[in-house]
Enzyme design. Sequence first.
Site, PDB file in Angstrom:
ATOM      1  N   ALA A   1       0.750  -1.331  -0.001  1.00  0.00           N
ATOM      2  CA  ALA A   1       0.058  -0.093   0.125  1.00  0.00           C
ATOM      3  C   ALA A   1       1.024   1.150   0.091  1.00  0.00           C
ATOM      4  O   ALA A   1       1.693   1.408   0.651  1.00  0.00           O
ATOM      5  CB  ALA A   1      -0.778  -0.007   1.182  1.00  0.00           C
ATOM      6  N   ASP A   2       0.484   2.307  -0.781  1.00  0.00           N
ATOM      7  CA  ASP A   2       1.251   3.408  -0.808  1.00  0.00           C
ATOM      8  C   ASP A   2       0.497   4.465  -0.094  1.00  0.00           C
ATOM      9  O   ASP A   2      -0.507   4.254   0.707  1.00  0.00           O
ATOM     10  CB  ASP A   2       1.485   3.975  -2.230  1.00  0.00           C
ATOM     11  CG  ASP A   2       0.190   4.173  -3.141  1.00  0.00           C
ATOM     12  OD1 ASP A   2      -0.888   4.476  -2.371  1.00  0.00           O
ATOM     13  OD2 ASP A   2       0.290   4.084  -4.393  1.00  0.00           O
ATOM     14  N   SER A   3       1.112   5.555   0.034  1.00  0.00           N
ATOM     15  CA  SER A   3       0.385   6.528   0.861  1.00  0.00           C
ATOM     16  C   SER A   3      -1.055   6.847   0.508  1.00  0.00           C
ATOM     17  O   SER A   3      -2.049   7.294   1.328  1.00  0.00           O
ATOM     18  CB  SER A   3       1.377   7.924   0.936  1.00  0.00           C
ATOM     19  OG  SER A   3       1.270   8.310  -0.257  1.00  0.00           O
TER      20      SER A   3
ATOM     21  N   ASP B   1      -3.172   4.987  -1.009  1.00  0.00           N
ATOM     22  CA  ASP B   1      -3.867   3.549  -0.509  1.00  0.00           C
ATOM     23  C   ASP B   1      -4.167   3.791   0.988  1.00  0.00           C
ATOM     24  O   ASP B   1      -5.316   3.795   1.564  1.00  0.00           O
ATOM     25  CB  ASP B   1      -3.074   2.414  -0.764  1.00  0.00           C
ATOM     26  CG  ASP B   1      -3.004   2.074  -2.234  1.00  0.00           C
ATOM     27  OD1 ASP B   1      -3.889   2.372  -2.700  1.00  0.00           O
ATOM     28  OD2 ASP B   1      -1.969   1.459  -2.452  1.00  0.00           O
ATOM     29  N   VAL B   2      -3.144   4.325   1.918  1.00  0.00           N
ATOM     30  CA  VAL B   2      -3.269   4.557   3.247  1.00  0.00           C
ATOM     31  C   VAL B   2      -4.377   5.586   3.605  1.00  0.00           C
ATOM     32  O   VAL B   2      -5.352   5.293   4.571  1.00  0.00           O
ATOM     33  CB  VAL B   2      -1.834   4.521   3.921  1.00  0.00           C
ATOM     34  CG1 VAL B   2      -2.243   5.114   5.713  1.00  0.00           C
ATOM     35  CG2 VAL B   2      -1.184   3.460   3.762  1.00  0.00           C
TER      36      VAL B   2
END
Length: 76
Positions: free
Chosen positions: A33-35, A37-38
């Site tokens: 998960a990238d930022s 996604d978070v």
Amino acid sequence: MVFEKIRDILAEQLDLEPDKLTMETDIAEDLGADSLDVVEMLMSIEDEFDVEIPDDAIDKLKTIGDVVEYIQEHSK
């Protein structure tokens, strides 16, 4: 119950099998998960549990278990 809801939110957003997610699953490392996604995940979790997660708490939420614990401690 909290874990299952968070697991389902993550699985839906990241197109994963819910059964593969555990309390120990690292959101960034294991799931990639990238930022963005978070941020999307946390917005969904905030809506689902009616809780606000401040920016300074986000860095401490590494695993699904961390998120579950935070929600259990701060939900209304």
